[in-house]
Design a protein around this motif. Sequence first.
Motif, short mmCIF file in Angstrom:
data_model
loop_
_atom_site.label_atom_id
_atom_site.label_comp_id
_atom_site.label_asym_id
_atom_site.label_seq_id
_atom_site.Cartn_x
_atom_site.Cartn_y
_atom_site.Cartn_z
N TYR A 117 0.84 -1.20 0.00
CA TYR A 117 0.00 0.00 0.00
C TYR A 117 0.87 1.25 0.00
CZ TYR A 117 -3.23 3.57 1.83
OH TYR A 117 -3.97 4.71 2.02
N GLY A 118 1.89 1.27 0.85
CA GLY A 118 2.75 2.43 0.95
C GLY A 118 3.49 2.74 -0.33
N GLU A 119 3.81 1.70 -1.10
CA GLU A 119 4.59 1.89 -2.32
C GLU A 119 3.77 2.44 -3.48
OE1 GLU A 119 7.67 -1.85 -1.52
OE2 GLU A 119 5.89 -2.10 -2.77
N LEU A 120 2.47 2.22 -3.47
CA LEU A 120 1.64 2.62 -4.60
C LEU A 120 1.27 4.09 -4.53
CD1 LEU A 120 -0.87 -0.35 -4.96
CD2 LEU A 120 0.77 0.41 -6.68
N PRO A 121 1.18 4.75 -5.68
CA PRO A 121 0.69 6.13 -5.68
C PRO A 121 -0.82 6.18 -5.50
CG PRO A 121 1.05 5.38 -7.93
CD PRO A 121 1.54 4.27 -7.03
N ALA A 122 -1.33 7.35 -5.16
CA ALA A 122 -2.78 7.56 -5.10
C ALA A 122 -3.34 7.55 -6.52
CB ALA A 122 -3.07 8.88 -4.41
N PRO A 123 -4.64 7.25 -6.63
CA PRO A 123 -5.66 6.98 -5.60
C PRO A 123 -5.53 5.57 -5.04
CG PRO A 123 -6.64 7.85 -7.63
CD PRO A 123 -5.27 7.40 -7.97
N LYS A 124 -5.69 5.46 -3.73
CA LYS A 124 -5.57 4.16 -3.08
C LYS A 124 -6.27 4.22 -1.73
CE LYS A 124 -1.05 5.36 -1.11
NZ LYS A 124 0.37 4.96 -1.00
N ALA A 125 -6.57 3.04 -1.19
CA ALA A 125 -7.23 2.98 0.11
C ALA A 125 -6.89 1.65 0.76
CB ALA A 125 -8.73 3.15 -0.02
N PHE A 126 -7.08 1.60 2.07
CA PHE A 126 -6.81 0.37 2.83
C PHE A 126 -7.92 0.19 3.86
CE2 PHE A 126 -3.15 -2.57 3.42
CZ PHE A 126 -3.72 -3.40 4.36
N LEU A 127 -8.63 -0.94 3.75
CA LEU A 127 -9.66 -1.32 4.73
C LEU A 127 -9.08 -2.42 5.60
CD1 LEU A 127 -12.47 -1.45 5.99
CD2 LEU A 127 -13.20 -2.87 4.06
N THR A 128 -8.86 -2.10 6.87
CA THR A 128 -8.33 -3.07 7.83
C THR A 128 -9.47 -3.63 8.67
OG1 THR A 128 -6.20 -1.93 7.99
CG2 THR A 128 -6.79 -3.41 9.80
N ASN A 146 13.42 12.83 3.96
CA ASN A 146 13.20 11.38 3.78
C ASN A 146 11.99 11.05 2.92
OD1 ASN A 146 11.08 11.93 5.49
ND2 ASN A 146 11.81 10.64 7.18
N GLY A 147 11.26 12.09 2.46
CA GLY A 147 10.11 11.83 1.61
C GLY A 147 8.94 11.21 2.34
N ARG A 148 8.88 11.32 3.67
CA ARG A 148 7.82 10.69 4.45
C ARG A 148 6.93 11.75 5.10
NH1 ARG A 148 9.06 4.67 6.20
NH2 ARG A 148 10.24 4.12 4.34
N TYR A 149 5.70 11.31 5.38
CA TYR A 149 4.68 12.23 5.89
C TYR A 149 4.72 12.33 7.41
CZ TYR A 149 2.85 11.81 1.17
OH TYR A 149 2.72 11.82 -0.19
N VAL A 150 4.44 13.54 7.88
CA VAL A 150 4.37 13.78 9.32
C VAL A 150 3.09 13.16 9.85
CG1 VAL A 150 4.14 15.56 11.09
CG2 VAL A 150 5.75 15.87 9.18
N CYS A 151 3.23 12.43 10.96
CA CYS A 151 2.13 11.67 11.53
C CYS A 151 1.86 12.11 12.96
CB CYS A 151 2.49 10.18 11.49
SG CYS A 151 1.34 9.11 12.37
N ALA A 152 0.58 12.31 13.28
CA ALA A 152 0.17 12.52 14.67
C ALA A 152 0.12 11.14 15.32
CB ALA A 152 -1.18 13.21 14.73
N ILE A 174 5.99 12.68 14.16
CA ILE A 174 7.20 12.12 13.57
C ILE A 174 6.97 11.93 12.07
CG2 ILE A 174 6.52 9.73 14.08
CD1 ILE A 174 9.54 9.18 14.65
N ALA A 175 8.01 12.19 11.28
CA ALA A 175 7.92 12.07 9.82
C ALA A 175 8.36 10.68 9.41
CB ALA A 175 8.79 13.13 9.15
N ASN A 176 7.41 9.72 9.48
CA ASN A 176 7.78 8.32 9.25
C ASN A 176 6.78 7.54 8.43
OD1 ASN A 176 5.70 8.06 11.09
ND2 ASN A 176 6.78 6.62 12.43
N ARG A 177 5.80 8.19 7.80
CA ARG A 177 4.75 7.46 7.11
C ARG A 177 4.88 7.60 5.60
NH1 ARG A 177 0.74 5.75 10.74
NH2 ARG A 177 1.86 5.51 12.71
N THR A 178 4.59 6.50 4.89
CA THR A 178 4.70 6.50 3.43
C THR A 178 3.40 6.85 2.75
OG1 THR A 178 4.24 4.13 3.40
CG2 THR A 178 6.56 4.79 3.48
N ALA A 179 2.31 6.95 3.48
CA ALA A 179 1.01 7.25 2.89
C ALA A 179 0.25 8.20 3.80
CB ALA A 179 0.20 5.98 2.67
#
Length: 443
Positions: free
Chosen positions: A238-249, A367-373, A382-387
Motif C-alpha cells: 500500500y505504501g509503495e503505490l501512488p494515489a488513488p488508493k485505500a486500505f480497509l483493515t 526522507n520523503g515521508r509524511y508527518v504523523c500525529a 514524527i515524519a515516518n509514514r509512506t502514505a
Amino acid sequence: MAMNRRTFLGLGAAGAVAAVHAYGTTAATASSLAPADAPTQRFAIGVREYAWSRGSRRLTTRIFYPATGTPGGNPVVNAPIADGVFPICEFSHGLGGNPESYAPLVRPLAEAGFVVPAPVFPTTSSGTQGNVQDVYNGNQSMDVSQVITNTLALNTTAGDPFAGHLDTTTGVGVAGHSLGGMTTHGLLTAWPDSRIAAAVPFACVDMGNPSSTVAAKVLFVHGDQDTLTQYSSARQAYGELPAPKAFLTHRGTGHDQYIWSGYNHTQTVATYVDWMRWSLYADTAARDRLPADATSNTSTTTWEAVLTSLPTGPIVSLRSRASNQYVCAENAGADPLIANRTAVGDWERFDLIDLGGGAVALRARVNGRYVCAENAGANALIANRTAVGPWETFQRVNNSDGTTSLRAQANNLYVSAGNAGTAPLIANRTTIGPSESFDLING
C-alpha cells in the motif's frame, strides 16, 4: 523479484472454500443495447462458461453478468443479458477455490452491473495439487491478462451474447483473494497490465515494485491478525503505490472471515462494490460513500484513503512563535519533530500538500515521508509514514496575526511546540497560543 518481499503461502494455506451454489436452469439469449451508465437497480445474475487457454494452460472461465429477471436468485446459465453496456471486473479465486466458492465476492459485482470473468486456474483450484509457484512465477497474473483479452474480444465477436454489451473504453477491474489477491497485485507490479483501471487485492502480500505502466485505483482489504498472508506485507505494498488508493483493515481478524457472510461481510462488500462503481462507472456518489461503507462497524474496521493524486508543494519551513526556531525532522525523520533549529537546512524543509477543504499534509524533504500525529495524537509528531491517512492529515488554521496553526484530524487537537520548543511537537492542545502558532516560510 526478491523473495524477502513476500510471505510464501503453503499448500492448504489460502482460499477457504464456501459451499458451491447451483447455477439453476438454462435460458435463451436475447438483448437490446443501452448506453453505459452507473446502474441504480440490482440485477439478476447470468453465467456463461468459456473453454479458453493460454498456450498449454487451460483457462476455463465462467463469466457472471447482469441478466434479465428477478434479482436475488442463483445465477442462471445463459440467461439473457440485461440491457446496457457494462464494465468488466475479473475475479481470481484463492488456493483450493473456484468461482462458485467465492460467490460472496463475485455475485455482488454482477448484481451491481459488472461483467465478471472468473477463471478456474489450472494448478491452484479445487481438485488440483496446488502449485503456488504459478503465482510467484507470474503464470496466474498472465492468465488473467489472457482472460481480459478474451473477454474484451467478445464485444466484437459476431453472434456472441456479449457483443455490444461490454465497455471497452474505461479500462477493466481486477480483484482476488489470497493467492488470487497476490495474482491481482502482480498485475500492478511484476507482470503489469496497463488496461487495469481498478484493483482490489484481498489478503495479498507485496509482489514487487509498482509498475509505471499501470494507473489504477487500488483498494487493499486485509485482516490485521492474518497469519497466512502477512498484514505488514500488504501495508508495504500500500505504501509503495501512488494515489488513488485505500486500505480497509479488519481489526482482530484473520485471513478470510470478513469475506463470508457474518463477520464484517457487509463492510467488505459495500466498500468493494462502491470502489468499482467509482473507478469504472465514474460514480462520485459511490466514492463519497466509501468511508461510511468501510466504517459502519467502527469498533472493528479502520479506513485509510488517499483518493486524489497529491501535489508536491510548496516547500515550507515552520518557525515556532514560542521559540523563534525552526521545526526539524530530527535525525533525518527517525526521531520526533522538534522546534529547536536556528537555521533552515534539509531537515527543516517540508512539502505542504493541499488535500482540499483546508486539509493539508506535511512531507519531510529529508526522507520523503509524511508527518504523523502518532498514536492518534497521543505521541509526538514524527515524519515516518509512506502514505496519507487520518493521522497524517491536518486542518490548516490561518490566524489573525499571520501565523498558521495545525489541527490534527486524528484527535481534533492543535499541534504544539511543547515547552516553548524544548520538547517534541505533539497534537494535544485545545486552544491556540504562541506554542501552537507557526510562521510558514516558503523555500
